[in-house]
Design an enzyme around this catalytic site. Structure first.
Site, PDB file in Angstrom:
ATOM      1  CD1 TRP A 322       9.890  12.782  81.883  1.00 60.32           C
ATOM      2  CD2 TRP A 322       8.529  14.578  82.984  1.00 60.32           C
ATOM      3  NE1 TRP A 322       9.242  12.435  82.819  1.00 60.32           N
ATOM      4  CE2 TRP A 322       8.305  13.310  83.668  1.00 60.32           C
ATOM      5  CE3 TRP A 322       8.719  15.883  83.414  1.00 60.32           C
ATOM      6  CZ2 TRP A 322       7.788  13.288  84.668  1.00 60.32           C
ATOM      7  CZ3 TRP A 322       7.918  15.651  84.183  1.00 60.32           C
ATOM      8  CH2 TRP A 322       7.263  14.486  85.007  1.00 60.32           C
ATOM      9  CG  HIS A 323       7.772  19.083  82.225  1.00 59.61           C
ATOM     10  ND1 HIS A 323       9.465  19.562  81.972  1.00 59.61           N
ATOM     11  CD2 HIS A 323       7.524  19.362  84.061  1.00 59.61           C
ATOM     12  CE1 HIS A 323       9.740  18.631  83.996  1.00 59.61           C
ATOM     13  NE2 HIS A 323       8.979  19.648  84.359  1.00 59.61           N
ATOM     14  N   GLY A 324       5.945  18.061  78.171  1.00 59.20           N
ATOM     15  CA  GLY A 324       4.569  17.372  77.632  1.00 59.20           C
ATOM     16  C   GLY A 324       5.388  17.910  76.088  1.00 59.20           C
TER      17      GLY A 324
END
Lengths: 471, 380
Positions: A322-324
């Site tokens: 989700w973060h990257g």
């Protein structure tokens, strides 16, 4: 529009003053227009993407509520989730997947037939996508009625104080507030302004000052010694906390000045004595989102031990992703998942007999330091642009020598003393007052003006984005 | 009363915001502030551009641009039409043909990526092109395809620009090809969108607001206090500025940062240098072919290259020398290196990224001697 900019200062004053001087029935419209403008100030055309998911989810919500058969409700929910995740996947993960595909094909001397996307990632995409998904899921579960007012629904997704980097709100907490008639309250205004001022202080005085040190070290990790990278890794832990919690503080404060209450996103995470506790204190709105919409639907802890651990790993891997779209984020997520599993195993072995016994202070302090260092090690993967950099940094840390000198090109002693001093002040302040009390108006003005002056004189104003904008 | 105060705040804040959004209004404010007037004086360039970036009080005192650049007394009949393609070193200072020997017409064409060079030659005159770069801009400009396209097409650019603009004009498209209405509508939408985005979502709004609101000599002491405190406490200065080891000279960061294309310390391979030389030759032959009697090149050394080539033990790339000494280079050049390295402490300001009047005068003298020779030989 960056919170630490003159543009936002003027925007905020204009919108807030106008908000309190127009009839309540027009306020939603003002906030919606202001939020659109706020978002479009980054890249105007991306409003179309946001508009697309808003329209899909708005109608999905209404038809999910109307649908009588469970099957139809499920289909509608899947359509809504697919649209949201599809947009996210296309913009955020396409290049990552294409590159992996390319890598696979390269073994047979072929290349991916798909071109790489060259445009920028829409800002805050993961945040508003998750917020939109929480709405359709809640309507599907029957926990919340579908919002009939399109403008209010659009505002739920786009409300400017939390649009770009959260907190990721729930319909139960927000939608009723948009329908309420907010009365002007000077106490709310003072409290909101104070939280904003402290957020600004954390961003420009602490986070952006630390960013200078951290960026210099990460730009050339091979040139640093063990002592320098260890200090830099610790400083990055505070940089990311101050940067992200500052965004939340300013957003929550801005909403509060207009009478809205957003959920808290942080609660002194670095005082945690376990990884589980850390995740109850760090980015609370995302942790609870994953808990409610992924971990529990997977079976949560009411399954076999093996399945529970598998669920934990799945949740943290997805949290990393989700973060990257980078393997470093996946490893960061995996590390937290593994640590949490180990913690669960340890607690299981220790049994429940120790649960009620409060360990002595020094044991608690040691635990806090230990958890902080583990989290700090995991942040190295989060901050590194690639695995090679992370490897270099970790290699340097584990070959640490106390005799090595500090690299003064990265940070001189006076900067380090200043940074550790303001971090200590911030921690003490947050330990005693999560929100600075503002009842006494004289004290309010004194502290508020002091924070602004300190932010100006000691702050770094280089229009540096908030770290979490990229997600 | 509360309502009235609110409306006043809304109007004032709204006007400030609109002024920051609108580049035309901001430019007007900048022009007004740049002049000496009793109110709203700007100190941004008054004490050197690097002072205006750093606001370090020490450099406010040390500003001395040197004696003004002299105009040329010439008893000759001016026959030269001089075109200068230059950047900020030349065009703000040499605004009149009277600074040059025997020049009848001067046309300063600014080396910007967005400027269209328009050159209409008078074949009865001796046409001279003076191509000037600063050392920091040589690679930056010559490696830019847009710049090369502009400069190589400049002698007959007028016609092309006109026809291109005709292609983009939606009304004319509609008139000329009635079947192409969709293109006209799309072009109109694009134009409308550009205007709206420029006015409402101006990407320079923060720097505009900063300039409009805080760039005032009354506020300079506060800015200096912040800058001095940060420098003394953290050894930190503005990102655009680097300070010399002795603390008495400012440099422009892009000329120092080893990763920046403008840097004097960026590694430049022989292959890259050869490409730059080849592009200079293309320009030279193109203008010679198009009727210019002479095309001269000037590369003005960076202050850091002369004053501190060993800055922080970095390796100076010697780009200027390597270009000038290249046997492949066909374009005649004004060689400033010997005199600038000799006079290095006289030709630069302590707080500016440009040369001072002494440096400009040295160049003027060198260049005018070329013009004088040219006029005397009468070559076309």
């Amino acid at each position: 529009m960056l919170y630490n900019s003159l543009q936002f200062l003027l925007f905020f004053i204009f919108v807030t003053v106008l908000y309190w001087n127009i009839p309540n029935k027009y306020r939603w419209f003002l906030l919606l227009i202001a939020s659109c403008y706020f978002y479009m100030a980054f890249v105007p055309i991306y409003i179309v993407i946001l508009g697309f998911t808003i329209v899909i989810d708005y109608f999905a919500g209404i038809y999910i509520e109307k649908a009588t058969s469970l099957r139809l409700r499920k289909v509608l929910l899947i359509i809504s989730l697919t649209a949201n995740i599809g947009v996210l996947a296309f913009f955020k993960y396409f290049n990552f997947l294409n590159s992996a595909f390319d890598g696979l094909l390269s073994y047979s001397s072929h290349h991916s037939p798909f071109p790489y996307l060259t445009f920028l990632l829409p800002i805050g995409l993961s945040f508003h996508t998750f917020q939109a998904m929480s709405y359709t899921i809640e309507v599907y579960r029957g926990n919340h009625k579908a919002e009939k007012h399109f403008g209010i629904y659009a505002l739920y997704v786009m409300f400017y104080p939390q649009l770009v980097a959260g907190p990721i709100e729930r319909p139960q907490n927000m939608l009723w507030q948009f329908h309420s008639n907010h009365k002007y309250d000077f106490e709310n205004l003072k409290s909101g302004l104070m939280q904003m001022a402290f957020g600004l202080f954390k961003k420009v005085v602490i986070a952006d000052r630390l960013a200078e040190i951290v960026d210099r070290a990460y730009a050339n990790p091979s040139a640093q010694n063990g002592k320098t990278v260890l200090i830099v890794a610790i400083l990055y832990s505070f940089q990311i906390y101050c940067d992200f919690s500052a965004y939340s503080d300013i957003g929550i404060g801005a909403a509060r000045t207009m009478g809205f209450k957003l959920m808290d996103n942080f609660n002194m995470p670095y005082l945690s004595q376990s990884i589980g506790e850390f995740w109850r204190r760090w980015h609370i709105s995302l942790s609870t989102w994953f808990r409610d919409y992924l971990y529990i639907p997977l079976g949560g802890s009411h399954v076999t031990t093996g399945k529970k651990y598998l669920n934990l790993i799945i949740v943290f891997l997805i949290s990393g992703l989700w973060h990257g779209a980078n393997v470093t984020f996946i490893i960061w997520g995996a590390l937290h998942g593994i640590l949490l599993i180990l913690e669960n195993i340890k607690n299981g072995i220790a049994g429940k007999s120790h649960k009620n016994n409060q360990p002595p202070f020094f044991v608690r302090a040691l635990k806090t330091v230990g958890i902080f260092l583990l989290v700090t090690l995991a942040w190295i993967f989060f901050r590194s642009p690639d695995l090679k950099t992370a490897g270099i940094i970790l290699g340097k840390i584990f070959s640490y020598s106390i005799a090595g000198p500090l690299n003064h090109d990265v940070a001189n002693l006076s900067v380090l003393i200043f940074c550790f001093f303001v971090i200590a002040v911030m921690m003490i302040k947050e330990y005693f007052f999560l929100i600075i009390p503002t009842k006494n108006t004289f004290k309010f003005y004194f502290i508020f003006v002091s924070l602004l002056l300190l932010s100006y004189f000691f702050g770094v104003f280089n229009h540096k984005q908030f770290i979490y904008f990229q997600f | 009363m509360r309502k009235l105060s609110a409306y006043i705040v809304l109007v004032v804040v709204g006007l400030i915001y609109v002024a920051g959004c609108n580049q035309t209004i901001t430019n007007k404010i900048q022009e007004y502030k740049a002049k000496d007037n009793p109110y709203l004086n700007s100190d941004r360039y008054r004490y050197g551009d690097l002072y205006g970036m750093s606001y370090l009080s020490y450099f406010r005192k040390s500003y001395n641009p040197g004696p003004p650049i002299k105009m040329i007394e010439c008893s000759c009949t001016p026959k030269i039409d001089l075109y200068t393609v230059s950047d900020s070193y030349i065009w703000p200072a040499f605004t009149s043909k009277k600074y040059y020997y025997g020049v009848d017409k001067l046309d300063n064409l600014i080396s910007s990526h967005h400027e269209k060079f328009k050159i209409n030659l008078d074949s009865a005159k001796i046409n001279v092109l003076m191509l000037e770069f600063t050392e920091r801009n040589v690679a930056y400009m010559l490696e830019d395809e847009g710049y090369m396209d502009n400069i190589l097409n400049a002698p007959d650019k007028d016609k092309k620009t006109e026809s291109a603009s005709q292609e983009l004009n939606p009304q004319q498209i509609q008139a000329k090809s009635p079947g192409n209405k969709l293109s006209a509508i799309l072009a109109s939408i694009k134009q409308f969108r550009t205007v709206i985005f420029d006015y409402i979502f101006n990407i320079n709004i923060n720097s505009n607001l900063e300039f409009n609101l805080t760039d005032n000599s009354i506020l300079s002491p506060i800015k200096e206090l912040k800058a001095d405190m940060n420098y003394k406490l953290f050894n930190a200065v503005d990102d655009n500025v680097k300070i010399s080891d002795k603390g008495d000279q400012l440099f422009y960061t892009p000329t120092v940062d080893t990763l920046d294309i403008m840097s004097a310390f960026r590694f430049i391979s022989d292959k890259e240098k050869d490409t730059l030389v080849s592009r200079l030759n293309s320009i030279y032959f193109n203008y010679k072919k198009n009727g210019f009697a002479r095309v001269y090149l000037t590369i003005v050394p960076n202050p850091i290259s002369m004053l501190s080539p060993n800055y922080h033990s970095l390796t100076y790339n010697h780009l200027l020398e390597r270009i000038q000494n290249s046997p492949s280079l066909k374009m005649p050049f004004i060689n400033l290196l010997p005199v600038f390295s000799r006079e290095k402490n006289r030709v630069y300001l302590k707080s500016d990224s440009h040369w001072n009047h002494n440096g400009a005068s040295i160049w003027q003298k060198e260049f005018n001697s070329r013009l004088e020779t040219l006029l005397k030989t009468g070559s076309k």
